[in-house]
Design a protein around this motif. Structure first.
Motif, mmCIF file in Angstrom:
data_model
loop_
_atom_site.group_PDB
_atom_site.id
_atom_site.type_symbol
_atom_site.label_atom_id
_atom_site.label_comp_id
_atom_site.label_asym_id
_atom_site.label_seq_id
_atom_site.Cartn_x
_atom_site.Cartn_y
_atom_site.Cartn_z
ATOM 1 N N TYR A 62 0.818 -1.212 0.000
ATOM 2 C CA TYR A 62 0.000 0.000 0.000
ATOM 3 C C TYR A 62 0.853 1.264 0.000
ATOM 4 O O TYR A 62 0.456 2.289 -0.568
ATOM 5 N N GLY A 98 -8.705 5.196 2.738
ATOM 6 C CA GLY A 98 -8.065 4.937 4.016
ATOM 7 C C GLY A 98 -8.708 3.878 4.869
ATOM 8 O O GLY A 98 -8.456 3.803 6.076
ATOM 9 N N MET A 127 0.038 3.815 -2.979
ATOM 10 C CA MET A 127 -0.427 5.163 -2.676
ATOM 11 C C MET A 127 0.524 6.234 -3.200
ATOM 12 O O MET A 127 0.083 7.327 -3.570
ATOM 13 N N LYS A 150 -10.270 11.543 9.658
ATOM 14 C CA LYS A 150 -8.814 11.417 9.597
ATOM 15 C C LYS A 150 -8.262 10.486 10.677
ATOM 16 O O LYS A 150 -7.229 9.839 10.474
ATOM 17 N N THR A 198 -11.544 12.150 1.324
ATOM 18 C CA THR A 198 -11.760 12.679 2.670
ATOM 19 C C THR A 198 -12.856 13.736 2.661
ATOM 20 O O THR A 198 -13.767 13.727 3.505
ATOM 21 N N GLN A 238 -8.451 6.884 9.205
ATOM 22 C CA GLN A 238 -7.787 6.528 7.956
ATOM 23 C C GLN A 238 -6.436 5.840 8.154
ATOM 24 O O GLN A 238 -5.607 6.273 8.955
ATOM 25 N N TYR A 239 -6.263 4.794 7.409
ATOM 26 C CA TYR A 239 -5.050 3.969 7.434
ATOM 27 C C TYR A 239 -3.918 4.645 6.670
ATOM 28 O O TYR A 239 -4.121 5.184 5.573
ATOM 29 N N LEU A 240 -2.731 4.628 7.250
ATOM 30 C CA LEU A 240 -1.526 5.078 6.579
ATOM 31 C C LEU A 240 -0.531 3.918 6.563
ATOM 32 O O LEU A 240 -0.269 3.310 7.609
ATOM 33 N N VAL A 282 -8.796 1.126 0.195
ATOM 34 C CA VAL A 282 -7.721 1.339 1.166
ATOM 35 C C VAL A 282 -6.855 2.519 0.737
ATOM 36 O O VAL A 282 -6.614 3.454 1.504
ATOM 37 N N ARG A 311 -6.873 10.830 -2.121
ATOM 38 C CA ARG A 311 -7.094 10.695 -0.673
ATOM 39 C C ARG A 311 -7.752 11.962 -0.129
ATOM 40 O O ARG A 311 -8.684 11.876 0.682
#
Length: 545
Positions: free
Chosen positions: A77, A172, A81, A533, A504, A536-538, A168, A500
């Motif tokens: 990812y 996120g 991304m 936020k 959002t 959300q996955y980073l 994803v 992203r």
């Protein structure tokens, strides 16, 4: 983590490869099992990027990325991304279409879950076999109408897998909270029934009296296991998709991306196309080629613009012409129309006046917008496009069928045949076109602009249902991401590099609309943006684990 190197290095959600620190290598008995150098995820990603571009074939690139995902999810990812515009056409359209067609031949590692007709009565217990206790989103298909490729059966699993990868990367969703699903109801494609490597049940598609109970049991099991899950229907055939959506949209938290997601993203593009041509909405004449789920979904969304401007539904429908394989759809054509087609059937043509071809319709209607969702490649011929361009200063041409080979015309054809005057969008990506010294950047009306943010907003506020108003809100929010100056130059969609941030903002607006409609089932937070936020996955390594 379990203190077993075999578990850690073979678990894609836990594996960091050369990213494990020396302390972690000691803690998890990894010393000697990895090269000595510890690398950052950026260093690993740079190597993976070089490996990716070394492949000459797009399918090989697809296989490489999914193999990377199967061994190191975080690194996959991170790479995706940071290179989304480059890799999006690989993980999804158009390459995913070829990957689905060759799914059985190229199978390497199982992803997601499969529910077949032989599993009837066992689906709820099967849900407990899934590796994660919490699932926030399911993308489910029955493989009956994959892109424009037809009935691929279980081979269609590539679509839910790819769609969730975009959820994803684009919105996120934490990857461990996503679940791709295939409902295997058989296939009517004989070559798969004869294929030794086909991995689905080998029988024709189930009749409706067996098919609908199969889908119903799956949905009951899913919402019993995960009461707050969002289900997205994907690539169901026209004979089932409308019924499923109508039956379940007010019962469960669900939506159909082919109908509602496509409608929303094309509505956004059409809003900006109208801005670009600077012609009042009521003066537009829209001709659609294709009257399936996507075409009807797009028309329904565009209809809302007319209604917002005070145009009655009856008058608004007079601005729409639909063409299918039998010609212009009319009430006097003599064939049995589906309920969806009936709503747009023209009443102003007698049987004797019936128009049989798209060219005949274009000559009579002189459309301002030509929208293709037919799945028939190159059906917008030079004669048709040039005929349209005779009567319209800035023709709106949306060639939206996927994958690329099924596009009704190419971007180069559209710009050339209209002398560079058209506002163009497609479903699959086309490269910029230089025509008479001007570089035209084609728009891509891809659902990825909408579904990640729509899904994220609907899920986070635990909406009772996904309403039409939430879908329209998503479209309008997307349209604002293109400034007036760029719109007047023919650009109607923003760049994917901002996906992203776009998702959002769409999620925030969708949640606001859900609260406004009384659909949200959480306490209203002090800051909706903070809520989004914080979830959300980073893709970064957690050094605390």
């Amino acid at each position: 983590m379990q203190n077993k190197p075999s578990f850690i290095l073979r678990n894609p959600s836990a594996n960091k490869g050369t990213g494990f620190s020396q302390e972690e290598r000691n803690r998890y008995a990894l010393r000697g099992l990895l090269p000595p150098k510890q690398e950052s995820i950026k260093e690993q990603s740079a190597r993976c990027y070089q490996q990716f571009i070394s492949f000459q074939n797009d399918l090989d690139k697809y296989i490489y990325l999914n193999s990377l995902r199967d061994r190191n999810e975080t690194l996959f990812y991170h790479l995706l991304m940071n290179n989304l515009e480059l890799m999006f056409p690989i993980v999804y359209t158009p390459t995913v279409g070829e990957a689905c067609q060759k799914f059985g031949n190229e199978f390497r590692f199982a992803q997601g879950m499969y529910f077949a007709s032989g599993d009837k009565g066992h689906m709820r217990s099967m849900m407990d076999n899934w590796v994660n206790d919490q699932v926030d989103i399911i993308v489910v298909s029955d493989g009956s109408r994959i892109l424009g490729l037809g009935d691929l059966g279980t081979n269609g699993m590539g679509i839910p897998v790819g769609k969730l990868q975009l959820y994803v990367a684009g919105a996120g969703f934490p990857p461990e909270r996503t679940l791709p699903v295939i409902i295997d109801a058989g296939t009517n494609t004989q070559k798969y029934l004869n294929d030794d490597f086909y991995l689905g049940e080998k029988h024709p598609r189930l009749p409706n009296d067996q098919y609908y109970p199969l889908v119903d049991e799956f949905l009951q099991a899913a919402f019993d296991k995960w009461p707050n899950v969002l289900v997205q229907f994907e690539d169901f055939s026209n004979d089932h998709c409308f019924h499923l959506l109508d039956h379940y949209r007010n019962k469960y938290l669900c939506f159909n991306d082919d109908i509602q997601g496509t409608g929303s993203v094309i509505l956004s593009g059409f809003i900006n196309a109208v801005r670009a041509v600077q012609k009042p909405l009521k003066d537009h004449r829209l001709v659609f080629l294709g009257a399936g789920s996507a075409g009807i979904g797009v028309a329904d969304c565009i209809m809302t613009l007319f209604e917002e401007q005070g145009v009655s539904k009856e008058d608004a429908r007079k601005c729409f012409w639909f063409v299918d394989s039998k010609g212009l759809i009319t009430t006097t054509r003599g064939d049995e129309l589906t309920p969806q087609k009936k709503s747009y059937a023209r009443e102003d043509h007698t049987a004797e006046q019936q128009l049989k071809t798209l060219l005949e319709v274009v000559k009579e209607v002189k459309p301002t917008a030509l929208i293709g969702l037919s799945g028939i490649g190159r059906s917008f011929t030079q004669e048709i496009v040039e005929e349209m361009a005779k009567h319209v200063e800035k023709p709106i041409i949306f060639a939206l069928s996927n994958p690329t080979n099924n596009a009704e015309c190419t971007a180069e054809q559209a710009y050339t045949w209209t002398d560079g005057r058209c506002i163009f969008a497609s479903g699959s990506p086309f490269k910029p076109v230089e025509y008479k010294g001007v570089v035209h950047v084609p728009g891509q009306g891809n659902n990825m602009y909408i579904f990640p943010g729509l899904g994220l907003g609907s899920s986070l506020c635990r909406a009772k249902h996904v309403t039409d108003e939430m879908i329209i809100t998503a479209a309008k929010t997307l349209s604002t991401w293109v400034p007036d100056q760029e719109v007047l130059q023919g650009k109607i969609y923003p760049g994917l590099k901002n996906i992203r941030a776009i998702s959002t903002q769409i999620a925030i607006k969708v949640i606001e609309k859900a609260f406004e409609q009384g659909m949200a089932q959480i306490e209203r937070p002090e800051s909706i943006e903070a809520l989004v936020k914080s979830y959300q996955y980073l893709p970064e390594y957690d050094q605390t684990k």
